[in-house]
Design a protein around this motif. Structure first.
Motif, short mmCIF file in Angstrom:
data_model
loop_
_atom_site.label_atom_id
_atom_site.label_comp_id
_atom_site.label_asym_id
_atom_site.label_seq_id
_atom_site.Cartn_x
_atom_site.Cartn_y
_atom_site.Cartn_z
N LYS A 100 -18.98 -32.73 13.39
CA LYS A 100 -20.11 -32.53 13.57
C LYS A 100 -20.87 -31.71 12.47
N GLU A 101 -20.07 -31.24 11.53
CA GLU A 101 -20.71 -30.42 10.16
C GLU A 101 -20.85 -31.48 9.19
N THR A 102 -20.08 -32.67 9.16
CA THR A 102 -20.24 -33.61 8.05
C THR A 102 -20.97 -34.83 8.55
N GLY A 103 -20.81 -34.94 9.81
CA GLY A 103 -21.52 -36.47 10.18
C GLY A 103 -20.58 -37.48 10.02
N GLN A 104 -19.29 -37.47 9.32
CA GLN A 104 -18.43 -38.36 8.99
C GLN A 104 -17.25 -38.50 10.09
N THR A 105 -16.46 -39.60 10.02
CA THR A 105 -15.17 -39.75 10.73
C THR A 105 -14.17 -38.78 10.23
N ALA A 106 -13.42 -37.88 11.40
CA ALA A 106 -12.31 -37.01 11.01
C ALA A 106 -11.18 -37.53 11.51
N THR A 107 -10.04 -37.59 10.52
CA THR A 107 -8.71 -38.18 11.07
C THR A 107 -7.48 -37.18 10.81
N LEU A 108 -6.70 -37.27 11.75
CA LEU A 108 -5.52 -36.27 11.68
C LEU A 108 -4.37 -37.20 11.28
N SER A 109 -3.36 -36.89 10.32
CA SER A 109 -2.27 -37.66 10.16
C SER A 109 -0.99 -36.99 9.95
N VAL A 110 0.00 -37.37 10.32
CA VAL A 110 1.34 -36.85 10.05
C VAL A 110 2.07 -37.52 8.89
N ILE A 111 3.01 -36.45 8.39
CA ILE A 111 3.82 -37.13 7.03
C ILE A 111 5.16 -37.68 7.57
N GLU A 112 5.38 -38.91 7.24
CA GLU A 112 6.51 -39.72 7.49
C GLU A 112 7.22 -40.11 5.95
N SER A 113 8.53 -40.60 6.34
CA SER A 113 9.26 -40.69 4.97
C SER A 113 8.54 -42.02 4.15
N GLY A 114 8.03 -42.93 5.09
CA GLY A 114 7.57 -44.08 4.47
C GLY A 114 5.88 -44.09 4.11
N GLY A 115 5.19 -42.94 4.58
CA GLY A 115 3.77 -43.09 4.34
C GLY A 115 3.35 -41.90 5.28
N VAL A 116 2.09 -41.83 5.59
CA VAL A 116 1.19 -41.10 6.56
C VAL A 116 0.82 -41.76 7.73
N ARG A 117 1.17 -41.19 8.63
CA ARG A 117 0.89 -42.03 9.99
C ARG A 117 -0.39 -41.12 10.59
N VAL A 118 -1.55 -42.28 11.04
CA VAL A 118 -2.60 -41.75 11.42
C VAL A 118 -2.50 -41.15 13.18
N LEU A 119 -2.50 -39.99 13.55
CA LEU A 119 -2.22 -39.72 14.83
C LEU A 119 -3.40 -39.51 15.77
N ASP A 120 -4.69 -39.13 15.15
CA ASP A 120 -5.71 -38.98 16.00
C ASP A 120 -7.02 -39.23 15.10
N ILE A 121 -8.02 -39.82 15.80
CA ILE A 121 -9.44 -40.05 15.04
C ILE A 121 -10.49 -39.70 16.04
N VAL A 122 -11.46 -38.75 15.50
CA VAL A 122 -12.68 -38.60 15.89
C VAL A 122 -13.91 -39.30 15.10
#
Length: 260
Positions: A100-122
């Motif tokens: 709402k504040e930025t007008g851009q897609t927001a993404t939540l990601s978690v850390i794994e040993s092989g990379g960063v896994r996308v968990l949720d997207i708005v």
């Protein structure tokens, strides 16, 4: 569909879970004979399932009594699921507010040993659609999330980066380790990271770290969009919104003193 009509692999998987659930219900070390009787399946088959579960680390055997018990591996898996569920719950409102504040897609990601896994997207309504989906694994070197992970996460994450050939997704993707180290050092100093045109031409992302109650990095929150809206050097108001969202989620997870 009855068991005898199911494929053998599905039957075996079902029986393996039956073994785990029955052992959990018994709640103490159990022998093959007792377990087979409780399950109503042959002793030889029960032994085979136990042997497989032992190989996978879900079951251990006492050498003196020859009885089997569940290991803590299932507990750790359950704890990981619970942690992810809590993270999703605490982050969702902050992600919606960030969009709402930025007008851009927001993404939540978690850390794994092989990379960063996308968990949720708005997602935001934009002419430039971000194609990343929940479940995608982003590389450390070419994503804003990955650079945050390298800046604030465990030092061992660098082993993944140094141990493989770095993918060049666009003509602008950096594959030079020396340059990456400098960018990560800057991210650590700033408290946020960007990755302009590292994965998609014309697209940038701005990420900040999320910490748990022990002040350990567990996730990142990110806004992504065209360079027009998320410049390589993001404006102060955009950085402030992302950092505020990261702090809010961290505080909700018990982090009383945000490390950045």
């Amino acid at each position: 569909m009855s068991d005898d009509r199911q494929p053998a692999g599905i039957q075996s998987l079902k029986h393996a879970f039956d073994v785990i659930e029955e052992m959990a219900a018994i709640g103490e070390p159990v022998g093959v004979t007792e377990l087979a009787k409780a399950l109503g399946i042959p002793k030889t088959r029960t032994f085979r399932y136990l042997r497989t579960l032992k190989t996978l680390g879900y079951v251990s055997q006492d050498d003196s009594t020859e009885k089997y018990r569940l290991t803590l591996r299932l507990f750790h898996l359950g704890q990981a699921v619970a942690d992810s569920t809590r993270l999703l719950t605490e982050a969702r409102a902050a992600m919606v507010q960030l969009r709402k504040e930025t007008g851009q897609t927001a993404t939540l990601s978690v850390i794994e040993s092989g990379g960063v896994r996308v968990l949720d997207i708005v997602r935001a309504q934009s002419p430039v659609q971000i194609v990343t989906r929940p479940g995608a694994l982003l590389e450390f070197h070419s994503s804003a999330q990955g650079r945050v992970a390298l800046a604030f996460g465990a030092p061992g994450l660098w082993k993944t980066v140094r141990g493989r050939q770095l993918s060049k997704w666009t003509p602008h993707t950096n594959t030079d380790l020396g340059v990456l180290e400098a960018e990560v050092a800057k991210a650590r100093e700033r408290g946020w990271a960007t990755a302009p045109e590292q994965v998609l031409v014309g697209v940038n992302a701005l990420a900040a770290p999320i910490f748990d109650a022990s002040r350990e990095l567990i996730a990142t929150i990110t806004v992504a969009g065209s360079l027009q809206h998320v410049p390589a050097e993001p404006p102060e108001h955009l950085r402030a919104s992302v950092l505020q969202a990261a702090r809010r989620i961290s505080e909700n997870l018990g982090c009383t003193e945000y490390p950045v």
